[in-house]
Write a protein that holds these residues in place. Structure first.
Motif, PDB file in Angstrom:
ATOM      1  N   MET A  27      35.847  34.489  60.590  1.00  0.00           N
ATOM      2  CA  MET A  27      37.020  34.363  59.744  1.00  0.00           C
ATOM      3  C   MET A  27      37.298  35.633  58.942  1.00  0.00           C
ATOM      4  O   MET A  27      38.322  35.719  58.258  1.00  0.00           O
ATOM      5  N   LEU A  28      36.418  36.617  59.013  1.00  0.00           N
ATOM      6  CA  LEU A  28      36.578  37.785  58.162  1.00  0.00           C
ATOM      7  C   LEU A  28      37.804  38.622  58.547  1.00  0.00           C
ATOM      8  O   LEU A  28      38.440  39.221  57.682  1.00  0.00           O
ATOM      9  N   SER A  29      38.122  38.676  59.843  1.00  0.00           N
ATOM     10  CA  SER A  29      39.319  39.423  60.237  1.00  0.00           C
ATOM     11  C   SER A  29      40.572  38.776  59.659  1.00  0.00           C
ATOM     12  O   SER A  29      41.471  39.468  59.166  1.00  0.00           O
ATOM     13  N   GLN A  30      40.615  37.431  59.728  1.00  0.00           N
ATOM     14  CA  GLN A  30      41.755  36.738  59.141  1.00  0.00           C
ATOM     15  C   GLN A  30      41.795  36.938  57.630  1.00  0.00           C
ATOM     16  O   GLN A  30      42.858  37.084  57.032  1.00  0.00           O
ATOM     17  N   ALA A  31      40.619  36.944  57.020  1.00  0.00           N
ATOM     18  CA  ALA A  31      40.564  37.174  55.582  1.00  0.00           C
ATOM     19  C   ALA A  31      41.044  38.581  55.251  1.00  0.00           C
ATOM     20  O   ALA A  31      41.756  38.788  54.262  1.00  0.00           O
ATOM     21  N   GLY A  32      40.673  39.556  56.078  1.00  0.00           N
ATOM     22  CA  GLY A  32      41.136  40.918  55.857  1.00  0.00           C
ATOM     23  C   GLY A  32      42.646  41.023  55.968  1.00  0.00           C
ATOM     24  O   GLY A  32      43.302  41.698  55.171  1.00  0.00           O
ATOM     25  N   SER A  33      43.218  40.338  56.960  1.00  0.00           N
ATOM     26  CA  SER A  33      44.676  40.339  57.105  1.00  0.00           C
ATOM     27  C   SER A  33      45.339  39.698  55.893  1.00  0.00           C
ATOM     28  O   SER A  33      46.369  40.193  55.402  1.00  0.00           O
ATOM     29  N   ALA A  34      44.753  38.596  55.418  1.00  0.00           N
ATOM     30  CA  ALA A  34      45.324  37.909  54.266  1.00  0.00           C
ATOM     31  C   ALA A  34      45.284  38.792  53.023  1.00  0.00           C
ATOM     32  O   ALA A  34      46.244  38.854  52.249  1.00  0.00           O
ATOM     33  N   MET A  35      44.170  39.496  52.820  1.00  0.00           N
ATOM     34  CA  MET A  35      44.066  40.370  51.659  1.00  0.00           C
ATOM     35  C   MET A  35      45.058  41.528  51.765  1.00  0.00           C
ATOM     36  O   MET A  35      45.627  41.964  50.770  1.00  0.00           O
ATOM     37  N   PHE A  36      45.268  42.031  52.972  1.00  0.00           N
ATOM     38  CA  PHE A  36      46.231  43.111  53.165  1.00  0.00           C
ATOM     39  C   PHE A  36      47.635  42.624  52.801  1.00  0.00           C
ATOM     40  O   PHE A  36      48.392  43.325  52.126  1.00  0.00           O
ATOM     41  N   ALA A  37      48.001  41.424  53.256  1.00  0.00           N
ATOM     42  CA  ALA A  37      49.320  40.874  52.940  1.00  0.00           C
ATOM     43  C   ALA A  37      49.486  40.681  51.445  1.00  0.00           C
ATOM     44  O   ALA A  37      50.547  40.969  50.871  1.00  0.00           O
ATOM     45  N   GLN A  38      48.414  40.192  50.778  1.00  0.00           N
ATOM     46  CA  GLN A  38      48.450  40.018  49.329  1.00  0.00           C
ATOM     47  C   GLN A  38      48.646  41.357  48.632  1.00  0.00           C
ATOM     48  O   GLN A  38      49.469  41.499  47.729  1.00  0.00           O
ATOM     49  N   GLN A  39      47.890  42.346  49.051  1.00  0.00           N
ATOM     50  CA  GLN A  39      47.931  43.643  48.404  1.00  0.00           C
ATOM     51  C   GLN A  39      49.298  44.301  48.597  1.00  0.00           C
ATOM     52  O   GLN A  39      49.857  44.897  47.671  1.00  0.00           O
ATOM     53  N   LEU A  40      49.839  44.205  49.801  1.00  0.00           N
ATOM     54  CA  LEU A  40      51.155  44.762  50.059  1.00  0.00           C
ATOM     55  C   LEU A  40      52.203  44.058  49.208  1.00  0.00           C
ATOM     56  O   LEU A  40      53.094  44.705  48.638  1.00  0.00           O
ATOM     57  N   GLY A  41      52.111  42.741  49.100  1.00  0.00           N
ATOM     58  CA  GLY A  41      53.066  41.987  48.287  1.00  0.00           C
ATOM     59  C   GLY A  41      53.038  42.402  46.830  1.00  0.00           C
ATOM     60  O   GLY A  41      54.082  42.572  46.187  1.00  0.00           O
ATOM     61  N   ARG A  42      51.841  42.575  46.288  1.00  0.00           N
ATOM     62  CA  ARG A  42      51.749  43.018  44.896  1.00  0.00           C
ATOM     63  C   ARG A  42      52.314  44.426  44.733  1.00  0.00           C
ATOM     64  O   ARG A  42      52.986  44.731  43.743  1.00  0.00           O
ATOM     65  N   GLY A  43      52.030  45.295  45.718  1.00  0.00           N
ATOM     66  CA  GLY A  43      52.560  46.649  45.649  1.00  0.00           C
ATOM     67  C   GLY A  43      54.080  46.664  45.664  1.00  0.00           C
ATOM     68  O   GLY A  43      54.715  47.388  44.897  1.00  0.00           O
ATOM     69  N   LEU A  44      54.685  45.837  46.520  1.00  0.00           N
ATOM     70  CA  LEU A  44      56.144  45.790  46.587  1.00  0.00           C
ATOM     71  C   LEU A  44      56.730  45.208  45.309  1.00  0.00           C
ATOM     72  O   LEU A  44      57.789  45.646  44.845  1.00  0.00           O
ATOM     73  N   GLY A  45      56.052  44.207  44.746  1.00  0.00           N
ATOM     74  CA  GLY A  45      56.527  43.632  43.492  1.00  0.00           C
ATOM     75  C   GLY A  45      56.538  44.654  42.368  1.00  0.00           C
ATOM     76  O   GLY A  45      57.464  44.699  41.554  1.00  0.00           O
ATOM     77  N   GLU A  46      55.506  45.492  42.309  1.00  0.00           N
ATOM     78  CA  GLU A  46      55.451  46.541  41.300  1.00  0.00           C
ATOM     79  C   GLU A  46      56.462  47.646  41.603  1.00  0.00           C
ATOM     80  O   GLU A  46      57.105  48.192  40.700  1.00  0.00           O
ATOM     81  N   LEU A  47      56.614  47.964  42.866  1.00  0.00           N
ATOM     82  CA  LEU A  47      57.552  49.006  43.273  1.00  0.00           C
ATOM     83  C   LEU A  47      58.985  48.615  42.937  1.00  0.00           C
ATOM     84  O   LEU A  47      59.811  49.474  42.581  1.00  0.00           O
ATOM     85  N   ALA A  48      59.286  47.325  43.010  1.00  0.00           N
ATOM     86  CA  ALA A  48      60.632  46.845  42.706  1.00  0.00           C
ATOM     87  C   ALA A  48      61.038  47.157  41.270  1.00  0.00           C
ATOM     88  O   ALA A  48      62.233  47.239  40.962  1.00  0.00           O
ATOM     89  N   GLY A  49      60.059  47.333  40.402  1.00  0.00           N
ATOM     90  CA  GLY A  49      60.366  47.665  39.010  1.00  0.00           C
ATOM     91  C   GLY A  49      60.604  49.136  38.771  1.00  0.00           C
ATOM     92  O   GLY A  49      60.922  49.536  37.642  1.00  0.00           O
ATOM     93  N   GLU A  50      60.480  49.976  39.823  1.00  0.00           N
ATOM     94  CA  GLU A  50      60.588  51.420  39.647  1.00  0.00           C
ATOM     95  C   GLU A  50      61.678  52.076  40.482  1.00  0.00           C
ATOM     96  O   GLU A  50      62.253  53.082  40.065  1.00  0.00           O
ATOM     97  N   VAL A  51      61.938  51.575  41.680  1.00  0.00           N
ATOM     98  CA  VAL A  51      62.870  52.260  42.578  1.00  0.00           C
ATOM     99  C   VAL A  51      64.287  52.236  42.007  1.00  0.00           C
ATOM    100  O   VAL A  51      64.667  51.312  41.288  1.00  0.00           O
ATOM    101  N   LEU A  52      65.048  53.256  42.350  1.00  0.00           N
ATOM    102  CA  LEU A  52      66.408  53.385  41.848  1.00  0.00           C
ATOM    103  C   LEU A  52      67.454  53.014  42.880  1.00  0.00           C
ATOM    104  O   LEU A  52      68.569  52.641  42.521  1.00  0.00           O
ATOM    105  N   SER A  53      67.105  53.131  44.165  1.00  0.00           N
ATOM    106  CA  SER A  53      68.078  52.862  45.219  1.00  0.00           C
ATOM    107  C   SER A  53      67.355  52.461  46.491  1.00  0.00           C
ATOM    108  O   SER A  53      66.122  52.464  46.544  1.00  0.00           O
ATOM    109  N   SER A  54      68.121  52.166  47.538  1.00  0.00           N
ATOM    110  CA  SER A  54      67.501  51.708  48.786  1.00  0.00           C
ATOM    111  C   SER A  54      66.827  52.840  49.552  1.00  0.00           C
ATOM    112  O   SER A  54      66.003  52.590  50.428  1.00  0.00           O
TER     113      SER A  54
END
Length: 450
Positions: free
Chosen positions: A181-208
Motif C-alpha cells: 500500500m505504500l505506493s498508493q500512500a505515496g500517491s495520496a501524499m503527493f496529491a495532498q501536497q500539491l493541493g496545499r501548494g495550489l491553495g497557497e499559490l492562489a493567494g499570491e498569483v496575479l494572473s493566469s
C-alpha cells in the motif's frame, strides 16, 4: 514495562486520544490529516477538526472516509479530485475570498482593451486573448487545476515509482503486509501536497500566466483583483496603473502562446523530462536502513518523515531543469521587452513596475515554493535580465518583426550561449548573395515539419 505495553492506552487519567496508527508507516501519512499528537496537526487541509491544543478526539468516520477515498481507483498517479479538494480547503482557510464585483469586471475589461491597443504598436503578433475575466482565488484554482495536474503527473509518476523500486529489503521486511500500500500512500501524499501548494499559490498569483505558463483556458485574459490589491500595497502607485501593467503582461503572454502553439508543449515536456530523471540513492538508504532497530518501528516512520526517499537531482534532471529555466527566461524576457515598448512614453509608472516584476520573477516568483516543495523543481528564469537584453538588442538592430519571428520554430530560438553575447546574437547576418540565412534556415525547418 515492555515497548509493546508502552504503545497501548493507559488508565492513568490522561484521556488524550491515542493515535491508532502509532508505530506504523501510516503514522507519517495520517499526520497529514491532523491526527492528535502529531506535528502536522491542524494542517491547512482541514480534514479533521482539532481543538485549540490539537487534543480533540479525531473524527474516525471522517478519517475512514478519507482512507477509503485515498485508495479508491483513479486515473493516473495523482488523484486530481483530492488535489482540487485540498486546494479548496486551503484557500478557504486562508481568509476571505470575495467574488469579483461588477465594477472590477468593467475595470478589467477596460484594461484589456487598452492593453491590446498599446501592444499592437509593440509587436506584430496577433491578439491571443478573446475574453477578459476577473477571478477570485477559488476560481483560479478551478480554472488552472487541469493544467497543474498535467504538469505534476509525470513528476509524481516517476517519484512514486522510484520510491517503490528503491525500497531496500530491510524496510520491506519490517513493513510487512503494508508494503503493497505504500505506493498508493505515496500517491495520496503527493496529491495532498500539491493541493496545499495550489491553495497557497492562489493567494499570491496575479494572473493566469503569472508564472510564465498558460495555466488557464485558451484566450482568457484573467487577473485576480484581491491579489492585485495586496501586491499594490506599499508601491505608492495608482491602483489603475498596477492593474493595467499586469494586464499588459497577461495579454502579451497570450499573444506569444497563441503565435507559438508549440511553446506550451515544450515547457510541459521539460517538466516531464525532469520527472523521468528521478532516481533514489539506494546506497544512502541502505546505510540508513542498516542502522534501524527492528524492535523500534518508530525509527522507520521518522526516517520516512525526514526524507529517507527524497530524490537527489540527477545529471539528466539538471539538464532538463536548465532547459526549462532557459525557455522560461526567453518567454519572460520577451514579455518584459514587449511591454516596455508598449508603455514607452505612455505610462511613467511602468519603469518602477517593470523592476518590481523582474525582481519578483528572477527570485523564483510565487510558483517556486509549490514545485520546490514537491520534488525541488523550481520554475525560475534565472537569466531573465540577460533575456531582456537579448530581445531588446535584436529589436534595436533588426526591428520588432525580427525579434518576434524567432518564436516560429523552437530550433531557431537563442541558446544559453547567446545570452552571454546578446549584441553578437543581434547582429544581422547575410550571405555573399545578400540572402538572409535565418530566413533560409527557418523556411527549411518549417518545410520539414510540414
Amino acid at each position: 514495562m515492555s515497548d509493546h505495553d508502552a504503545d497501548r492506552p493507559d488508565d492513568s487519567g490522561d484521556d488524550t486520544p491515542q493515535n491508532p496508527f502509532a508505530g506504523t508507516p501510516f503514522e507519517a501519512l495520517f499526520s497529514q490529516f491532523g491526527m492528535p499528537g502529531q506535528s502536522g496537526a491542524a494542517g491547512p487541509s482541514g480534514f479533521l477538526p482539532n481543538g485549540p491544543s490539537g487534543g480533540a478526539a479525531p473524527d474516525l468516520n471522517a478519517l475512514m472516509a478519507q482512507v477509503q477515498r485515498m485508495f479508491q481507483p483513479h486515473d493516473g498517479t495523482v488523484d486530481a479530485s483530492v488535489t482540487l479538494e485540498v486546494a479548496r480547503h486551503t484557500t478557504a482557510g486562508a481568509g476571505p475570498d470575495p467574488s469579483p464585483t461588477a465594477a472590477e469586471q468593467a475595470a478589467v475589461a477596460d484594461a484589456v482593451q487598452l492593453a491590446e491597443m498599446w501592444l499592437d504598436h509593440a509587436t506584430e503578433l496577433p491578439r491571443g486573448a478573446t475574453t477578459a475575466a476577473p477571478w477570485s482565488r477559488a476560481e483560479w484554482i478551478e480554472h488552472t487545476a487541469d493544467t497543474w495536474h498535467t504538469l505534476a503527473e509525470p513528476v509524481a509518476e516517476h517519484v512514486v515509482e522510484a520510491m517503490s523500486q528503491a525500497m531496500p529489503d530491510e524496510i520491506k521486511a519490517m513493513a510487512g503486509p503494508l508494503i503493497g500500500m505504500l505506493s498508493q500512500a505515496g500517491s495520496a501524499m503527493f496529491a495532498q501536497q500539491l493541493g496545499r501548494g495550489l491553495g497557497e499559490l492562489a493567494g499570491e498569483v496575479l494572473s493566469s500566466t503569472d508564472i510564465g505558463l498558460p495555466l488557464g483556458p485558451t484566450g482568457v485574459a484573467a487577473v485576480l483583483p484581491a491579489n492585485l490589491a495586496a501586491f499594490g500595497d506599499g508601491l505608492e502607485l495608482r491602483t489603475s496603473d498596477v492593474l493595467l501593467y499586469v494586464v499588459l503582461r497577461e495579454c502579451a503572454h497570450h499573444r506569444l502562446f497563441a503565435a507559438a502553439p508549440w511553446l506550451k508543449g515544450a515547457l510541459v515536456t521539460a517538466v516531464e523530462e525532469y520527472g523521468r530523471g528521478t532516481r533514489i540513492d539506494l546506497e544512502a538508504i541502505e546505510r540508513r536502513a542498516a542502522e534501524f532497530d527492528p524492535s523500534r518501528p518508530q525509527e522507520i516512520v521518522d526516517a520516512l518523515q525526514n526524507g529517507l526517499f527524497d530524490p537527489e537531482p540527477t545529471p539528466d534532471q539538471q539538464q532538463a531543469l536548465a532547459r526549462l529555466e532557459h525557455l522560461l527566461a526567453l518567454v519572460e524576457g520577451w514579455v518584459d521587452e514587449v511591454v516596455t515598448q508598449a508603455t514607452h512614453d505612455r505610462m511613467p509608472a511602468a519603469v518602477a513596475l517593470a523592476e518590481t516584476m523582474r525582481r519578483r520573477r528572477a527570485s523564483g516568483g510565487p510558483a517556486e515554493q509549490t514545485f520546490a516543495s514537491l520534488v525541488g523543481l523550481q520554475l525560475r528564469p534565472r537569466r531573465l535580465r540577460d533575456a531582456v537584453n537579448l530581445w531588446a538588442a535584436v529589436r534595436d538592430r533588426q526591428g520588432a518583426e525580427a525579434r518576434d519571428r524567432f518564436w516560429q520554430h523552437p530550433d531557431v530560438l537563442p541558446g544559453p550561449a547567446d545570452l552571454d553575447d546578446p549584441l553578437g546574437f543581434a547582429e544581422p547576418r547575410s550571405t555573399e548573395d545578400g540572402a538572409d540565412p535565418f530566413d533560409d534556415e527557418l523556411r527549411r525547418l518549417l518545410d520539414d515539419d510540414a
